[in-house]
Design a protein around this motif. Structure first.
Motif, short mmCIF file in Angstrom:
data_model
loop_
_atom_site.label_atom_id
_atom_site.label_comp_id
_atom_site.label_asym_id
_atom_site.label_seq_id
_atom_site.Cartn_x
_atom_site.Cartn_y
_atom_site.Cartn_z
N PRO A 16 -43.27 10.35 67.94
CA PRO A 16 -42.32 11.35 67.49
C PRO A 16 -42.05 12.40 68.57
CG PRO A 16 -44.44 11.73 66.46
CD PRO A 16 -44.56 10.47 67.26
N THR A 17 -40.91 13.04 68.48
CA THR A 17 -40.60 14.17 69.34
C THR A 17 -41.35 15.38 68.80
OG1 THR A 17 -38.43 13.25 69.80
CG2 THR A 17 -38.74 15.59 70.29
N VAL A 18 -42.15 16.01 69.64
CA VAL A 18 -42.97 17.14 69.22
C VAL A 18 -42.40 18.41 69.86
CG1 VAL A 18 -45.29 18.14 69.21
CG2 VAL A 18 -45.00 15.65 69.04
N PHE A 19 -42.11 19.40 69.04
CA PHE A 19 -41.65 20.70 69.51
C PHE A 19 -42.83 21.65 69.44
CE2 PHE A 19 -38.11 18.44 67.60
CZ PHE A 19 -37.16 18.50 68.62
N GLN A 20 -43.26 22.14 70.60
CA GLN A 20 -44.46 22.96 70.67
C GLN A 20 -44.14 24.30 71.33
OE1 GLN A 20 -47.78 20.66 71.82
NE2 GLN A 20 -49.25 22.27 71.36
N ASP A 21 -44.73 25.36 70.79
CA ASP A 21 -44.63 26.68 71.40
C ASP A 21 -45.91 27.45 71.09
OD1 ASP A 21 -44.37 27.74 68.79
OD2 ASP A 21 -42.20 27.90 68.93
#
Length: 181
Positions: A16-21
């Motif tokens: 999956p595409t993981v959006f991390q911040d």
């Protein structure tokens, strides 16, 4: 989402595409439209399951037969497992071949296990939480399996024999060759 074919027909690795911040991360774990476009398969999941296991546990090899066969989308929420699929569809070009992959909370990869395949996993970390979506309901009467250590499949579970933890039920599963006689 990246979808990668495996050596088993209709068995896919999904990253999956993981959006991390700084707050953490977000990812979409399943989208029916995206899945269909990437795989060509129409899937409707009806049951979710979760299990927790400790290091050395081997679960499998399991499946359901007939109209109760299940496709599964599996992933690890905590820890790491070696996930294994054995193609058990007699009309398949890869009949009796297996595919294995490390699934972990860290790599966030998922594996789609098609209907007609045997499935199992071994726990490689201290413990693991394993999650799977199924496209058919569990039915004890349709359940079957084969021994995890069956030489017909030749699977390296990456757990030393002295460290393996196997349920009594799984130890009583038959060997494939013994059923052919």
């Amino acid at each position: 989402m990246e979808v990668e074919k495996t050596n088993i027909k209709d068995c896919f690795v999904i990253a999956p595409t993981v959006f991390q911040d700084s707050r953490g991360y977000f990812m979409e774990t399943f989208n029916e439209n995206t899945f269909k476009k990437a795989t060509g398969l129409q899937i409707r999941f009806v049951q979710d399951n979760e299990s927790q296991s400790n290091y050395g546990v081997i679960r499998g090899l399991h499946a359901q037969k007939g109209t109760m066969a299940q496709a599964k989308l599996v992933r690890v929420l905590k820890g790491e497992v070696l996930d294994v699929v054995v193609d058990f569809r007699p009309d398949s070009q890869t009949y009796l071949q297996h595919y294995s992959i490390s699934l972990s909370a860290e790599n966030k990869k998922q594996l789609f296990v098609p209907r007609g395949c045997l499935h199992g996993f071994s726990v490689l970390s201290g413990d693991a939480i394993f999650f799977y979506k199924c496209d058919n309901f569990y039915d004890r009467q349709a359940e079957y399996g084969y021994r995890f250590d069956d030489p017909a499949f030749g699977i390296d579970w990456q757990i030393a024999p002295s460290k393996r933890i196997i349920s009594e039920k799984d130890m009583q599963l038959p060997f494939f060759e013994s059923e052919k006689k």
